[in-house]
Design a protein around this motif. Structure first.
Motif, short mmCIF file in Angstrom:
data_model
loop_
_atom_site.label_atom_id
_atom_site.label_comp_id
_atom_site.label_asym_id
_atom_site.label_seq_id
_atom_site.Cartn_x
_atom_site.Cartn_y
_atom_site.Cartn_z
N ASP A 25 4.29 34.82 15.86
CA ASP A 25 4.22 33.38 15.64
C ASP A 25 2.91 32.98 14.98
O ASP A 25 2.68 31.80 14.73
N ASP A 26 2.02 33.93 14.71
CA ASP A 26 0.74 33.63 14.11
C ASP A 26 0.94 33.35 12.64
O ASP A 26 1.21 34.23 11.85
N GLU A 27 0.83 32.10 12.26
CA GLU A 27 1.08 31.72 10.88
C GLU A 27 -0.22 31.49 10.10
O GLU A 27 -0.20 30.92 9.03
N HIS A 28 -1.37 31.94 10.64
CA HIS A 28 -2.63 31.69 9.96
C HIS A 28 -2.87 32.65 8.81
O HIS A 28 -3.57 32.33 7.87
N CYS B 174 10.65 25.56 9.96
CA CYS B 174 9.50 25.58 10.88
C CYS B 174 9.53 26.89 11.66
O CYS B 174 10.49 27.15 12.40
N PHE B 175 8.48 27.70 11.52
CA PHE B 175 8.44 29.02 12.15
C PHE B 175 7.60 29.03 13.43
O PHE B 175 7.24 30.10 13.91
N HIS B 176 7.34 27.87 13.99
CA HIS B 176 6.50 27.81 15.19
C HIS B 176 7.12 28.56 16.36
O HIS B 176 6.44 29.21 17.15
N SER B 177 8.44 28.48 16.48
CA SER B 177 9.16 29.16 17.57
C SER B 177 10.58 29.44 17.10
O SER B 177 11.05 28.85 16.12
N SER C 289 12.46 26.12 17.01
CA SER C 289 12.09 25.23 15.90
C SER C 289 12.65 25.76 14.58
O SER C 289 13.01 24.97 13.70
N SER D 140 15.24 23.53 12.33
CA SER D 140 14.97 23.18 10.93
C SER D 140 16.03 23.75 9.99
O SER D 140 16.31 23.18 8.94
N LYS E 211 13.15 35.69 13.63
CA LYS E 211 13.13 34.51 14.50
C LYS E 211 14.53 34.19 15.02
O LYS E 211 14.72 33.82 16.19
#
Length: 470
Positions: free
Chosen positions: A16-19, A37-40, A43, A47, A156
């Protein structure tokens, strides 16, 4: 299904690390903003089907009826096109694609599928000839093996559904159809990437079908849906939905992505998985289940009624034991199959254990929780002693993206290979449950009898990159 993966080094990083910017494959388009949205996992699915709500989708459409979502915004259409397009085939052909394994060339002629594959490796010039001269469809298998963004999406979705998610790309020239009328044994999400595609959908002859089948046009009746999918649109339909698709006149070509899931994920499949353990466990305490069956039962069918009554009584007894909690529901094969064959976490760096080794005074937490399962099984080791229950922690961190959904089944010996995870005594189960349920936990609070066993447990998990020190 994938073959046994070799251990590979991987750096610790949450999926989940999108940085960190994702590394793009040669055919990727990194400048296209993602409307997903790849937060979870939740999500991502929300989306994907927006503006439809998730609750409404599962209440009204899932396993019930088709859904067509039209998108008029250019950003979604551009993003869908970046996932895969006709021009991507040229660079992918240079990576050594093979007919049948990676690519099928097909065309539907008079209601029959004609396969036009050649032998050996695929050349882009030959594929272009198939499209232009033969008006054939190019079917590209499991593009997530090559396209990073599809790996990211499908990893995901596998977390969201708790089941395998495969994909295929279909490129069809105008006024042509690749496959005959048929239905599938999977839940299908169609993403229109380029051009347009006309879909005709029909009522199922086998609702929620458990296998693929071609249907004759005489049996299917009139279509219930006649849909033109445009770039950016999404179409969902349940397994068993009869369908056919063609590219309309005036459209140079159509490219669509099929995302499929829930193959062999029914209640019946779960029963097939858990029932042997029900009988085995109950036989240890119920003498009646250990009594011999009547002589010649396997040779005769004369006392079928008595046998049916005996089996019905035994099944009712088992059902009562399950309902009252005396028998534990233990899914083993389905869990193993999913974990061993799913995508590894999406990460551009190798996953390795964290720099800090856990100690008794540390607070720790599990990572990649959605990529691990805990099973309780009979020990498979061959000894003269009675089998005992043990705990397995299985995970997908060492799985190979390159073999995802490629039909390379593992054998029974490989399925029980602990290199895919860890084996512990049954006494460790409660401590593992603690770690699964807690956001973070001091090592000293693990429910194990000694400091040595507490430290041994966290070190084992840390060595598999499943645990980090806070």
């Amino acid at each position: 299904m994938p073959k046994k993966s070799k251990t590979k080094t991987v750096r610790r990083r949450s999926s989940d690390d999108e940085h960190l910017p994702p590394k793009q494959s040669r055919a990727e388009h990194s400048d296209t903003p993602a409307p997903l949205c790849f937060h979870s996992p939740l999500s991502l699915f929300e989306s994907l089907i927006q503006p439809m709500g998730t609750e409404q989708f599962f209440r009204e459409y899932w396993e019930k009826k088709p859904l067509h979502l039209q998108r008029s915004d250019s950003s979604t259409a551009s993003y869908y096109q970046s996932l895969f397009q006709l021009s991507d085939l040229q660079s992918l052909c240079s990576q050594g694609l093979s007919y049948y394994k990676d690519v099928n060339v097909v065309r539907c002629i008079n209601g029959k599928k004609k396969v036009l594959n050649k032998e050996g490796q695929v050349k882009s010039s030959v594929l272009n000839k198939f499209l232009v001269q033969n008006k054939a469809t190019i079917q590209f298998h499991q593009p997530q093996r090559f396209k990073d963004e599809l790996w990211r999406i499908q990893e995901k979705l596998e977390c969201f559904f708790g089941g395998l998610v495969g994909s295929n790309v279909y490129i069809t020239p105008q006024e042509s159809q690749g496959l005959p009328v048929h239905y599938d044994d999977v839940e299908v999400f169609i993403l229109q990437l380029e051009g347009q595609k006309r879909w005709l959908l029909y009522n199922p002859t086998v609702p929620l079908a458990a296998e693929y089948s071609v249907e004759s046009e005489e049996r299917i009746g009139s279509p219930t849906h006649d849909i033109i999918l445009k770039a950016g649109d999404l179409l969902y339909f349940p397994r068993g939905t009869i369908h056919q698709a063609s590219t309309p006149a005036g459209v140079d070509h159509s490219t669509h992505l099929t995302l499929s899931t829930y193959q062999r994920m029914s209640w019946g499949d779960l029963l097939l998985d858990v029932f042997p353990s029900f009988v085995s466990d109950s036989s240890r305490t119920e003498v009646s289940l250990r009594e011999g069956m009547p002589r010649r039962l396997l040779l005769d069918s004369s006392d079928g009624l008595d046998t049916s009554r005996w089996l019905a009584t035994a099944l009712r007894s088992l059902a009562d034991e399950v309902e009252t909690g005396k028998l534990e529901v233990r899914s083993t094969h389905m869990k193993r199959d999913f974990v061993m064959n799913r995508l590894p976490p999406y990460s551009q760096q190798p996953l390795t254990p964290g720099e800090r080794i856990p100690a008794l005074e540390d607070t720790v937490c599990l990572q990649f929780k959605e990529h691990m399962v805990v099973t309780v099984e009979r020990c498979q080791e061959r000894t003269d002693e009675a089998t005992e229950l043990v705990v397995f922690v299985l995970h997908s961190l060492k799985n190979q993206r390159e073999s995802h959904m490629m039909g390379e089944d593992c054998d029974e010996e490989e399925e029980h290979d602990v290199s895919r995870g860890l084996k512990f005594p049954l006494s460790h189960l409660q401590a593992l449950r603690q770690l699964q349920q807690a956001e973070q936990l001091p090592v000293a609070q693990l429910q194990l009898p000694t400091q040595e066993t507490k430290l041994s447990l966290v070190l084992a998990l840390w060595s598999e990159s499943l645990l980090e020190v806070l």
